[in-house]
Design an enzyme around this catalytic site. Sequence first.
Site, PDB file in Angstrom:
ATOM      1  N   CYS A  53       3.057 -20.671 -31.220  1.00 15.41           N
ATOM      2  CA  CYS A  53       2.189 -20.653 -30.033  1.00 15.41           C
ATOM      3  C   CYS A  53       0.766 -21.077 -30.370  1.00 15.41           C
ATOM      4  O   CYS A  53       0.097 -20.472 -31.209  1.00 15.41           O
ATOM      5  CB  CYS A  53       2.201 -19.239 -29.445  1.00 15.41           C
ATOM      6  N   CYS A  56      -1.876 -18.456 -29.801  1.00 14.55           N
ATOM      7  CA  CYS A  56      -1.803 -17.421 -30.842  1.00 14.55           C
ATOM      8  C   CYS A  56      -2.534 -17.879 -32.096  1.00 14.55           C
ATOM      9  O   CYS A  56      -3.249 -17.101 -32.742  1.00 14.55           O
ATOM     10  CB  CYS A  56      -0.351 -17.102 -31.187  1.00 14.55           C
ATOM     11  N   CYS A 172     -12.751 -27.244 -31.545  1.00 17.39           N
ATOM     12  CA  CYS A 172     -11.404 -27.782 -31.767  1.00 17.39           C
ATOM     13  C   CYS A 172     -10.405 -26.669 -32.087  1.00 17.39           C
ATOM     14  O   CYS A 172     -10.575 -25.918 -33.052  1.00 17.39           O
ATOM     15  CB  CYS A 172     -11.453 -28.805 -32.903  1.00 17.39           C
ATOM     16  N   CYS A 175      -8.763 -26.721 -35.538  1.00 20.75           N
ATOM     17  CA  CYS A 175      -9.710 -26.304 -36.574  1.00 20.75           C
ATOM     18  C   CYS A 175      -9.772 -24.780 -36.660  1.00 20.75           C
ATOM     19  O   CYS A 175      -9.808 -24.208 -37.749  1.00 20.75           O
ATOM     20  CB  CYS A 175     -11.105 -26.865 -36.283  1.00 20.75           C
TER      21      CYS A 175
END
Length: 362
Positions: A53, A56, A172, A175
């Site tokens: 996910c 997550c 991002c 990231c």
Amino acid sequence: MVSSRALCAIGTLALVFLSSVSADDVVVLTETNFDKEVGQDRAALVEFYAPWCGHCKKLAPEYEKLGASFKKAKSVLIGKVDCDEHKSVCSKYGVSGYPTIQWFPKGSLEPKKYEGARNAEALAEFVNKEGGTNVKIAAVPSDVVVLTSDNFDEIVLNNEKDVLVEFYAPWCGHCKALAPTYEKVATAFKLDEDVVIANLDADKHRDLAEKYGISGYPTLKFFPKGNKAGEDYDGGRDLGDFVAFINEQSGTSRDAKGQLTSKAGIVEALNDLVKEFVKASNDEKKAVLGKIEEEVEKLKGSSARYGKIYLKAAKSSLEKGADYAKNEIQRLERILEKSISPAKADEFTLKKNILSTYVSSQ
């Protein structure tokens, strides 16, 4: 000109990877231990997640901060359940999307769903309110070297160091998902003076991003001692992948926990002389010792440091007899079983590894 957010979209297509959401300070809950940990003598905040996910993965570093901050709070547990692996637990508590975060009061298995923002500060505020605690989010020290336009050349273009650089953007998602793994990479190699694990906010320092042709986030480039033009890192994004890459490129010998492996400190050129030393008669050993000294003088960098340990071991064996290496290894193993600093563990592991070459040559 392509916008930074468009660049991230490009990177999204190219960079699909799994990121671990595990953390030492977050209790891993399973079908076996859930009822033993939750609903007992302390309240619990539980994240129900799936490893694949995206939301997550984005939450992972924030949830880790939360776990670290509440680690010493005895009245509250910060936990998580992998719903792919423990479907029955997630089904029992009506989880239908990921991540789902639920609050279980002390002594109760009737949860209250968390609906707030998914960052460490907001989660901590909720837990403090519900649990009657007063915990602040801890500032976690980082082993990742932060690069800027001012220090980039000094650190990255240093011909005495191997440098891995992550070019990232603060907004991002990939990231953010990579962040906890990248931190563990930096921690694993923090004692290796010739290795630097660094990152650069490419959104803030766009001149450097453009200079190195960054077209998506995160982009990782490796700058070895002999090639400061930079090489694209195209390997896996798991901790083990990074550790294996650095070990191969830099000649280091670390495991994922940052501990030295049995290969650390071994110098093949000296191993042949150790075999000759061990098999020689007492009169011949002095001549072989002279050869070892000559070979050690030729070594450079970390190998020179290892060479001194080889030399000292040979001299001690000559003075104290053939059993010196075996007895010293046993002593070092007893010390390593105790709680000692990482630097001392490195020191004793290197010595143990090198002494083992004397034992194996007998």
